[in-house]
Write a protein that holds these residues in place. Structure first.
Motif, mmCIF file in Angstrom:
data_model
loop_
_atom_site.group_PDB
_atom_site.id
_atom_site.type_symbol
_atom_site.label_atom_id
_atom_site.label_comp_id
_atom_site.label_asym_id
_atom_site.label_seq_id
_atom_site.Cartn_x
_atom_site.Cartn_y
_atom_site.Cartn_z
ATOM 1 N N ASN A 164 0.832 -1.212 0.000
ATOM 2 C CA ASN A 164 0.000 0.000 0.000
ATOM 3 C C ASN A 164 0.863 1.257 0.000
ATOM 4 O O ASN A 164 0.594 2.210 -0.733
ATOM 5 C CB ASN A 164 -0.914 0.026 1.227
ATOM 6 C CG ASN A 164 -2.141 -0.836 1.031
ATOM 7 O OD1 ASN A 164 -2.372 -1.330 -0.079
ATOM 8 N ND2 ASN A 164 -2.922 -1.029 2.090
ATOM 9 N N LYS A 214 2.153 1.712 -3.345
ATOM 10 C CA LYS A 214 1.093 1.962 -4.329
ATOM 11 C C LYS A 214 0.487 3.360 -4.185
ATOM 12 O O LYS A 214 0.208 4.032 -5.171
ATOM 13 C CB LYS A 214 0.025 0.886 -4.148
ATOM 14 C CG LYS A 214 -1.019 0.872 -5.236
ATOM 15 C CD LYS A 214 -1.748 -0.464 -5.282
ATOM 16 C CE LYS A 214 -2.691 -0.640 -4.123
ATOM 17 N NZ LYS A 214 -3.566 -1.816 -4.291
ATOM 18 N N GLY A 243 -6.748 -5.712 1.007
ATOM 19 C CA GLY A 243 -5.464 -5.749 1.705
ATOM 20 C C GLY A 243 -5.556 -5.437 3.194
ATOM 21 O O GLY A 243 -5.142 -6.237 4.051
HETATM 22 MG MG MG Z 1 -3.717 -2.708 -0.581
#
Ligand code: MG
Ligand code: ATP
Length: 654
Positions: A560, A563, A620
């Motif tokens: 994360n 990203k 996630g």
């Molecule tokens: Mg994620």
């Protein structure tokens, strides 16, 4: 004796007496039937002044002479009385006698004449001039008077004495009637403890016939001789001291049956016990049976109330006056702790106590029962849900008290909450499903479209494509497949976690080495625009942790961070190992998380509003949360839009 002419002049009695004297003098003496001769003057004086009525009547009972006392008795003058037979108004003696006594007087007169013995003085009634009935006592002798057979009568006024006697007799009769009809047995025992008198009830109690007990020794009433002796000893002392002896004891009826008696005795004369003792006896068998039955019933009631599963209290002014064990137990107290206490003691707080009172009492006062569900506070401070039901003894007068029942409904409440949770879960699952559908329709389509177009291009333009182009296309197909596989993995992981199929399996692990491996893997996937800074603080020692779960959590956080920092920059990964805890920070300087999305961040499929075209399924963080929870750890974050985000995970060491 006074002549009729003299009497007509109506002289005062005294004077008449003195004047009558010479008339008597006509003969020197009077011969009584017995033959005794008395001096004439003396007799005249006696005749005139005597306070006893004297009359002389002829054979037919007509008056020949009457003395003043006689006139006074009858209320007539001597003239009215002394009239020769046949003269107007002449009435014989018997005429003045009360109708009821005439036959008696006449019969005695006849007996006298016949020389038969009669009572010297006997009473009878006359009716005087004023029509009053008077009781007289008469003694008469036959007398020869001027050669006539006469009767000399002496009359004594006994009206007052008779009235007194009658009153006394009446009183005694009444008293006897009262005693006889009394609802208690009464007996009068003589000095030898023999029944001298007893009333009807006494006989009823002992089951004997009328008069049967008279003369009986008191021992008959006792079951045994020893009982009688023991009773006599105890009673004798009290009674001799002038007291009233009272005792409840078993006694025996004539037919041998036993009964419980309440006996009280008192001497007629404390100074002289020989005068006897009056005993009062009551058959209290019924009372004792009733008492026993009542206490038995009360015991049974108490047992029922105590053993019921419902808590019950009787309170006045909101103070417990009685309560059963069930209620005490429900509230974690002993019964004695609560008796006399204000019920506020088991309310969560004063406002809840006041609120219930304000709602309940007006209803109770209007004659309606009150019912509610309320939480009560136990002695240990814990709360218990109760169904509370109140009722007034008397709606018009609440001071008479109220009855409250309490039913522990914690179980039901728990079940309700359970159902509520289950429904919530169901709702969540439904939402999850629809989000999953929405996500898959979008997130699966993209890689599928990539795979499809790349494979078509490869198929149709295989010859025209350079080796590099082909490599790129195969690469995008592989990436698409990987992405879909990862999505499937995540969905499966979440599904298994929701179904509690993921287990916590701690095992020895070198945390520092594990982190370094993770950093290496991440560095390999990151773009060149990003830097990953790693630090490890703590001993490089073995810990016992679930590597798989830890990897799920940290990989997702690191992914994360990379990203959501589309502009590149440094990502920090800091691990700290203490004695009993391991902590991890993942810090980025990316797009941040808007405040409105922060609360739902860990929900499956939830994605923040600022993700733009950044691909993702929203699974996630849900996986992170599940795996942290399974390790009994905690996760927190803070984030500012456009500035960056810091996630911190703390895992206790097992
Ligand atoms: Mg994620
Ligand atoms: P997936 O991880 O399943 O591929 P995802 O990244 O969108 O998809 P999560 O990891 O669960 O899903 O994250 C949920 C959302 O939280 C993200 O969509 C994003 O909006 C926000 N988010 C998570 N981490 C960060 C971060 N480091 N910076 C900014 N936003 C983040």
């Amino acid at each position: 004796m006074a002549s009729r002419q003299q009497a007509k002049k109506k002289p005062p009695r005294k004077r008449a007496a003195t004047r009558k004297a010479p008339a008597v003098k006509r003969s020197a003496s009077v011969a009584l039937t017995s033959g005794i001769h008395l001096d004439q003057d003396f007799l005249t004086t006696v005749f005139n002044v005597a306070r006893i009525g004297i009359c002389l009547t002829d054979e037919n009972g007509y008056f020949v002479e009457v003395n003043p006392a006689f006139c006074e008795l009858f209320g007539y003058t001597s003239t009215e009385l002394v009239r020769a037979p046949g003269m107007p108004g002449a009435r014989p003696f018997l005429d003045f006698v009360h109708a009821d006594d005439r036959s008696l007087v006449f019969a005695n007169h006849l007996r006298r004449i016949r020389g038969e013995p009669i009572t010297a003085y006997y009473p009878f009634r006359i009716v005087d001039k004023a029509q009053r009935v008077r009781w007289l006592e008469i003694n008469a002798v036959l007398l020869k008077w001027k050669n006539r057979r006469t009767t000399l009568s002496f009359l004594l006024d006994v009206t007052e004495r008779t009235a007194l006697q009658q009153e006394l007799r009446q009183g005694l009769i009444e008293r006897e009637a009262i005693l006889d009809n009394s609802l208690v047995g009464i007996a009068f025992l003589d000095a030898e403890n023999r029944v001298k008198w007893n009333n009807r009830m006494f006989e009823q109690i002992y089951g004997t016939t009328r008069g049967e007990l008279i003369g009986r020794h008191a021992e008959f009433a006792f079951p045994t001789h020893d009982d009688y002796i023991a009773f006599g000893r105890a009673a004798g002392q009290t009674i001799a001291a002038g007291g009233v002896y009272e005792k409840e004891l078993p006694m025996q009826r004539q037919d041998g049956t036993r009964f419980s008696a309440f006996v009280s005795g008192k001497a007629i004369d404390n100074a002289d016990l020989d005068k006897g003792i009056v005993w009062v006896v009551r058959d209290v068998t019924r009372r004792i049976t009733l008492q026993r039955e009542l206490s038995q019933t009360l015991l049974e009631r108490e047992a029922i109330l105590q053993s019921t599963l419902v808590g019950i209290t009787f309170s006045v002014n909101r103070r417990h006056l009685w309560l059963n064990q069930t209620l005490a137990r429900m509230l974690g107290y002993e019964v004695a702790d609560l008796i006399g206490q204000l019920s506020v003691i088991h309310f969560p707080d004063q406002p809840s106590f006041d609120a219930l009172g304000a709602a309940a009492y007006p209803m109770l006062a209007s004659g309606q029962p009150y019912s509610t569900e309320a939480q009560m506070k136990r002695k240990d401070g814990s709360l218990v849900w109760c169904q509370v039901y109140g009722n007034a003894i008397d709606a018009h007068d609440l001071i008479k008290g109220t009855i409250w029942t309490f039913v522990d409904i914690s179980e039901r409440k728990r079940a309700e909450a359970e159902i509520h949770r289950a429904l919530e879960k169901e709702r969540e699952l439904n939402e999850l499903k629809s989000r999953f559908v929405a996500m898959t329709s979008h997130e699966f389509r993209t890689p599928l479209a990539t795979i499809l177009s790349s494979s078509e291009l490869l198929e149709q333009y295989s010859e025209k494509l350079t080796a590099n182009d082909k490599k790129e296309m195969f690469e995008s197909i592989r990436a698409g497949v990987e992405r879909m596989a990862k999505m499937l993995d995540d969905v499966l992981m979440i599904g298994r976690a929701e179904a509690h199929m993921v287990e916590f399996n701690p095992a020895p692990l070198n945390l520092a080495e594990f982190c370094e491996r993770l950093v290496d893997e991440t560095r390999r996937t990151k773009s060149s625009a990003h830097a990953l800074a790693f630090s490890f603080d703590g001993p490089r020692r073995q810990v016992v942790m679930d590597e798989k779960l830890l990897r799920h959590a940290l990989t997702n956080l690191l992914t994360n961070a990379l990203k959501y920092s589309p502009d590149g920059g440094t990502i920090e990964f800091n691990a700290r190992l203490a004695d009993s805890i391991a902590e991890f920070d993942v810090v980025d300087h990316g797009i941040g998380i808007p405040a409105e999305d922060q609360a739902r961040l860990f929900e499956s499929f939830h994605r923040a509003g600022n993700v733009g075209t950044i691909a993702g399924t929203g699974l996630g963080l849900a996986i992170v949360k599940k795996s942290v929870d399974l390790q009994r750890g905690s996760i927190s974050f803070n984030s500012r839009v456009g500035k960056g985000t810091r996630f911190t995970v703390a895992i206790p060491l097992s």
